[in-house]
Design an enzyme around this catalytic site. Structure first.
Site, PDB file in Angstrom:
ATOM      1  N   ASP A  81       0.849  -1.198   0.000  1.00  0.00           N
ATOM      2  CA  ASP A  81       0.000   0.000   0.000  1.00  0.00           C
ATOM      3  C   ASP A  81       0.883   1.247   0.000  1.00  0.00           C
ATOM      4  N   LYS A  82       0.447   2.248  -0.760  1.00  0.00           N
ATOM      5  CA  LYS A  82       1.200   3.507  -0.856  1.00  0.00           C
ATOM      6  C   LYS A  82       0.939   4.419   0.343  1.00  0.00           C
ATOM      7  N   LEU A  83      -0.077   4.103   1.108  1.00  0.00           N
ATOM      8  CA  LEU A  83      -0.518   4.953   2.225  1.00  0.00           C
ATOM      9  C   LEU A  83      -0.808   6.368   1.731  1.00  0.00           C
ATOM     10  N   THR A  84      -1.743   6.472   0.816  1.00  0.00           N
ATOM     11  CA  THR A  84      -2.255   7.778   0.404  1.00  0.00           C
ATOM     12  C   THR A  84      -3.125   8.299   1.548  1.00  0.00           C
ATOM     13  N   THR A 125      -2.819   5.840 -10.994  1.00  0.00           N
ATOM     14  CA  THR A 125      -2.899   4.659 -10.121  1.00  0.00           C
ATOM     15  C   THR A 125      -3.798   3.579 -10.727  1.00  0.00           C
ATOM     16  N   THR A 182     -15.672  -2.356 -10.185  1.00  0.00           N
ATOM     17  CA  THR A 182     -16.852  -1.703  -9.623  1.00  0.00           C
ATOM     18  C   THR A 182     -18.032  -1.761 -10.580  1.00  0.00           C
ATOM     19  N   ASP A 183     -19.244  -1.691 -10.033  1.00  0.00           N
ATOM     20  CA  ASP A 183     -20.435  -1.646 -10.893  1.00  0.00           C
ATOM     21  C   ASP A 183     -20.517  -0.322 -11.653  1.00  0.00           C
ATOM     22  N   GLU A 184     -19.718   0.676 -11.224  1.00  0.00           N
ATOM     23  CA  GLU A 184     -19.780   1.980 -11.904  1.00  0.00           C
ATOM     24  C   GLU A 184     -19.300   1.902 -13.347  1.00  0.00           C
ATOM     25  N   TYR A 203     -13.321   8.621 -12.462  1.00  0.00           N
ATOM     26  CA  TYR A 203     -13.076   7.417 -11.654  1.00  0.00           C
ATOM     27  C   TYR A 203     -13.547   6.164 -12.386  1.00  0.00           C
ATOM     28  N   LYS A 250     -11.470   2.914 -13.967  1.00  0.00           N
ATOM     29  CA  LYS A 250     -11.678   1.512 -13.545  1.00  0.00           C
ATOM     30  C   LYS A 250     -12.032   0.643 -14.756  1.00  0.00           C
ATOM     31  N   ASN A 267     -30.453   7.586  -1.461  1.00  0.00           N
ATOM     32  CA  ASN A 267     -29.530   8.224  -0.513  1.00  0.00           C
ATOM     33  C   ASN A 267     -30.289   8.813   0.669  1.00  0.00           C
TER      34      ASN A 267
HETATM   35  P1  NAD Z   1      -9.982   3.198  -0.335  1.00  0.00           P
HETATM   36  O1  NAD Z   1      -9.834   4.512  -0.996  1.00  0.00           O
HETATM   37  O2  NAD Z   1     -10.560   3.099   1.021  1.00  0.00           O
HETATM   38  O3  NAD Z   1      -8.540   2.494  -0.248  1.00  0.00           O
HETATM   39  C1  NAD Z   1      -7.638   2.506  -1.318  1.00  0.00           C
HETATM   40  C2  NAD Z   1      -6.282   2.028  -0.792  1.00  0.00           C
HETATM   41  O4  NAD Z   1      -5.375   1.962  -1.897  1.00  0.00           O
HETATM   42  C3  NAD Z   1      -5.650   2.953   0.239  1.00  0.00           C
HETATM   43  O5  NAD Z   1      -5.121   2.207   1.312  1.00  0.00           O
HETATM   44  C4  NAD Z   1      -4.546   3.659  -0.520  1.00  0.00           C
HETATM   45  O6  NAD Z   1      -3.445   4.049   0.293  1.00  0.00           O
HETATM   46  C5  NAD Z   1      -4.149   2.579  -1.514  1.00  0.00           C
HETATM   47  N1  NAD Z   1      -3.524   3.130  -2.727  1.00  0.00           N
HETATM   48  C6  NAD Z   1      -3.957   4.190  -3.467  1.00  0.00           C
HETATM   49  N2  NAD Z   1      -3.113   4.409  -4.481  1.00  0.00           N
HETATM   50  C7  NAD Z   1      -2.142   3.451  -4.403  1.00  0.00           C
HETATM   51  C8  NAD Z   1      -0.988   3.134  -5.194  1.00  0.00           C
HETATM   52  N3  NAD Z   1      -0.660   3.888  -6.262  1.00  0.00           N
HETATM   53  N4  NAD Z   1      -0.216   2.097  -4.819  1.00  0.00           N
HETATM   54  C9  NAD Z   1      -0.548   1.366  -3.710  1.00  0.00           C
HETATM   55  N5  NAD Z   1      -1.591   1.623  -2.931  1.00  0.00           N
HETATM   56  C10 NAD Z   1      -2.394   2.644  -3.270  1.00  0.00           C
HETATM   57  O7  NAD Z   1     -10.752   2.282  -1.370  1.00  0.00           O
HETATM   58  P2  NAD Z   1     -11.878   1.156  -1.114  1.00  0.00           P
HETATM   59  O8  NAD Z   1     -13.183   1.806  -0.962  1.00  0.00           O
HETATM   60  O9  NAD Z   1     -11.368   0.221  -0.088  1.00  0.00           O
HETATM   61  O10 NAD Z   1     -11.860   0.449  -2.546  1.00  0.00           O
HETATM   62  C11 NAD Z   1     -10.949  -0.618  -2.801  1.00  0.00           C
HETATM   63  C12 NAD Z   1     -11.144  -1.088  -4.234  1.00  0.00           C
HETATM   64  O11 NAD Z   1     -12.484  -1.531  -4.414  1.00  0.00           O
HETATM   65  C13 NAD Z   1     -10.932   0.003  -5.279  1.00  0.00           C
HETATM   66  O12 NAD Z   1     -10.282  -0.583  -6.382  1.00  0.00           O
HETATM   67  C14 NAD Z   1     -12.328   0.452  -5.660  1.00  0.00           C
HETATM   68  O13 NAD Z   1     -12.363   0.912  -6.983  1.00  0.00           O
HETATM   69  C15 NAD Z   1     -13.090  -0.851  -5.501  1.00  0.00           C
HETATM   70  N6  NAD Z   1     -14.520  -0.735  -5.148  1.00  0.00           N
HETATM   71  C16 NAD Z   1     -14.907  -0.016  -4.059  1.00  0.00           C
HETATM   72  C17 NAD Z   1     -16.256   0.004  -3.693  1.00  0.00           C
HETATM   73  C18 NAD Z   1     -16.737   0.774  -2.480  1.00  0.00           C
HETATM   74  O14 NAD Z   1     -17.942   0.849  -2.266  1.00  0.00           O
HETATM   75  N7  NAD Z   1     -15.865   1.339  -1.651  1.00  0.00           N
HETATM   76  C19 NAD Z   1     -17.187  -0.699  -4.447  1.00  0.00           C
HETATM   77  C20 NAD Z   1     -16.755  -1.401  -5.582  1.00  0.00           C
HETATM   78  C21 NAD Z   1     -15.407  -1.428  -5.902  1.00  0.00           C
HETATM   79  O1  DAU Z   2     -20.765   1.475  -6.732  1.00  0.00           O
HETATM   80  C1  DAU Z   2     -19.454   1.255  -6.299  1.00  0.00           C
HETATM   81  C2  DAU Z   2     -18.771   2.558  -5.980  1.00  0.00           C
HETATM   82  O2  DAU Z   2     -19.358   3.056  -4.776  1.00  0.00           O
HETATM   83  C3  DAU Z   2     -17.263   2.419  -5.827  1.00  0.00           C
HETATM   84  O3  DAU Z   2     -16.713   2.021  -7.062  1.00  0.00           O
HETATM   85  C4  DAU Z   2     -16.628   3.717  -5.350  1.00  0.00           C
HETATM   86  O4  DAU Z   2     -15.260   3.520  -5.092  1.00  0.00           O
HETATM   87  C5  DAU Z   2     -17.317   4.148  -4.075  1.00  0.00           C
HETATM   88  O5  DAU Z   2     -16.792   5.373  -3.622  1.00  0.00           O
HETATM   89  C6  DAU Z   2     -18.819   4.259  -4.272  1.00  0.00           C
HETATM   90  O6  DAU Z   2     -19.140   5.347  -5.175  1.00  0.00           O
HETATM   91  P1  DAU Z   2     -20.390   6.329  -4.903  1.00  0.00           P
HETATM   92  O7  DAU Z   2     -20.149   7.566  -5.648  1.00  0.00           O
HETATM   93  O8  DAU Z   2     -21.673   5.619  -5.111  1.00  0.00           O
HETATM   94  O9  DAU Z   2     -20.202   6.520  -3.306  1.00  0.00           O
HETATM   95  P2  DAU Z   2     -20.285   7.821  -2.361  1.00  0.00           P
HETATM   96  O10 DAU Z   2     -20.248   7.312  -0.951  1.00  0.00           O
HETATM   97  O11 DAU Z   2     -19.325   8.869  -2.746  1.00  0.00           O
HETATM   98  O12 DAU Z   2     -21.757   8.357  -2.654  1.00  0.00           O
HETATM   99  C7  DAU Z   2     -22.894   7.526  -2.497  1.00  0.00           C
HETATM  100  C8  DAU Z   2     -24.096   8.339  -2.921  1.00  0.00           C
HETATM  101  O13 DAU Z   2     -24.312   9.370  -1.962  1.00  0.00           O
HETATM  102  C9  DAU Z   2     -23.940   9.023  -4.260  1.00  0.00           C
HETATM  103  O14 DAU Z   2     -25.187   9.026  -4.924  1.00  0.00           O
HETATM  104  C10 DAU Z   2     -23.539  10.457  -3.900  1.00  0.00           C
HETATM  105  C11 DAU Z   2     -24.257  10.677  -2.569  1.00  0.00           C
HETATM  106  N1  DAU Z   2     -23.578  11.579  -1.601  1.00  0.00           N
HETATM  107  C12 DAU Z   2     -22.283  11.329  -1.288  1.00  0.00           C
HETATM  108  C13 DAU Z   2     -21.625  12.131  -0.381  1.00  0.00           C
HETATM  109  C14 DAU Z   2     -20.171  11.882  -0.029  1.00  0.00           C
HETATM  110  C15 DAU Z   2     -24.282  12.609  -1.006  1.00  0.00           C
HETATM  111  O15 DAU Z   2     -25.490  12.807  -1.272  1.00  0.00           O
HETATM  112  N2  DAU Z   2     -23.629  13.402  -0.107  1.00  0.00           N
HETATM  113  C16 DAU Z   2     -22.319  13.230   0.215  1.00  0.00           C
HETATM  114  O16 DAU Z   2     -21.776  14.018   1.035  1.00  0.00           O
END
Ligand code: NAD
Ligand code: DAU
Length: 339
Positions: free
Chosen positions: A33-36, A100, A125-127, A153, A157, A252
């Protein structure tokens, strides 16, 4: 078995590390992990002293570093979670998402070519499918739904997914891809909807709902996602895509109201703010393929999962309070003030 989990200091990767160490204590797990801003070593604190776990700080897009790690560790499986993951940040600053999410994935795939691998798994992701209209509740994303992205984003992906499939076809790299709906649960970074609303509610701060709050997401408890990836890396068919999610759709506004009610706060905290540009209306997964082939189904209903999540945030205040008191304040100001 030796597994490199990239992005394991983030939300889902961190949960996956905990899940795998508990379920397969004989496996070697390496977190790269890069620890962003989104990576947090405190998430991994409970496993740091485990002799079967190792943390390595580095960038998946750093070719020299990644090759050296593969040469030294000779991993059997890569599970790539590492990514820039927040849609709003991709709108204000797309560049790092391309670096990245696309270049980083390409470097990992090249390392797999160079050193050999039993399985490369891409967490997508489903996005990548774009969105569905609100007035067609009969429509769902399947694995054959065309890619049709909305944000930098999701475009990054989708690009990564195409690279993964191309490396499979051309270089015979044994890959799998999973496309998952919105996760929630412990260790979720508080820029995302659910943890942001929990934290703001607990601090009696306004709850910024984009647009009318009518957008729909299909919520998946993070442990169910970890279970699905576990099944795919062990038993999934090489070259295949698996959708993960299913039938936990909420607007939401419903999500925010559930959190407000659970914490006994006033709905007057809700503040409607300017919508996200290009905001996807509805995501909904058809998980038939992973159910039929691997027997997976989501076990945690939203009402149960959200209670567990809120409890986790109540019981782990130091974890998120430290985050929101730091650089996050600048992010929040930039993203929400005057919106
Ligand atoms: P997150 O942002 O919480 O974590 C991302 C991690 O990746 C962090 O620890 C960060 O330090 C590390 N990272 C970022 N850039 C890097 C690099 N260049 N090299 C090494 N490490 C790096 O993300 P998350 O929500 O845990 O999502 C994880 C994965 O799942 C992502 O690929 C995201 O697209 C996918 N995903 C997320 C969701 C969701 O709802 N959160 C849903 C579907 C898919
Ligand atoms: O569907 C999978 C995706 O879900 C992942 O690929 C992404 O990494 C993850 O971040 C997430 O994306 P969303 O854009 O759906 O998640 P977010 O939590 O940012 O927002 C969820 C919904 O809530 C979206 O419709 C935007 C809305 N929202 C979000 C925030 C942060 C608000 O209304 N207010 C807010 O402050």
């Amino acid at each position: 078995m030796k597994i490199i989990v990239t992005g394991g200091a983030g939300f889902i990767g961190g949960n996956f590390v905990h899940y795998m160490i508990k379920k397969y204590p004989e496996y070697d797990i390496i977190c790269l992990d890069k620890l962003t801003y989104a990576g947090n070593l405190e998430t991994l604190e409970p496993v740091m002293d485990n002799p079967k776990f190792k943390f390595v700080k580095g960038d998946i897009a750093d070719r020299e570093f990644v090759y050296k790690l593969f040469e030294e560790e000779k991993p059997d499986i890569i599970v790539n979670f590492a990514a820039e993951s927040h849609v709003d940040r991709s709108i204000s600053d797309p560049g790092i998402f391309l670096q990245t999410n696309i270049i980083g994935t390409g470097v990992l795939l090249d390392a797999c070519r160079e050193y050999g691998i039993k399985r490369y798994h891409q967490v997508s992701t489903d996005e990548v499918y774009g969105d569905l209209p609100l007035d067609r509740p009969d429509l769902f994303f399947t694995e054959t739904t065309p890619l049709h992205t909305s944000s930098p984003y999701s475009a990054s992906k989708a690009s990564a997914d195409l690279l993964v499939l191309a490396y499979h076809r051309t270089f015979k790299i044994p890959v799998t891809i999973s496309r998952c709906s919105n996760n929630y649960g412990p260790y979720h970074f508080p820029e995302k909807l659910i943890p942001l609303m929990i934290a703001n509610c607990l601090n009696d701060k306004p709850l910024p709902v984009y647009g009318k709050g009518e957008n729909v997401r299909d919520w998946l408890y993070v442990e169910d996602h970890c279970h699905a990836i576990d099944l795919i890396i062990h038993d999934g068919k090489v070259g295949e895509v698996y959708n993960i999610g299913g039938h936990n759709e909420r607007t939401n506004l419903q999500v925010v109201e559930t959190i407000i009610d659970a914490l006994g706060k006033s709905r007057d905290l809700i503040q409607y703010v300017t919508d996200r540009p290009g905001h996807d209306m509805r995501y909904a997964i058809d998980p038939t393929k992973i159910h039929n082939e691997l027997g997976w189904e989501p076990e945690t209903k939203f009402d149960e999962g959200i209670k567990r999540t809120i409890d986790w945030y109540l019981n782990n205040k130091p974890w998120w309070e430290k985050i929101i008191s730091g650089e996050y304040q600048n992010y929040y100001e930039k993203m929400y003030s005057g919106r």
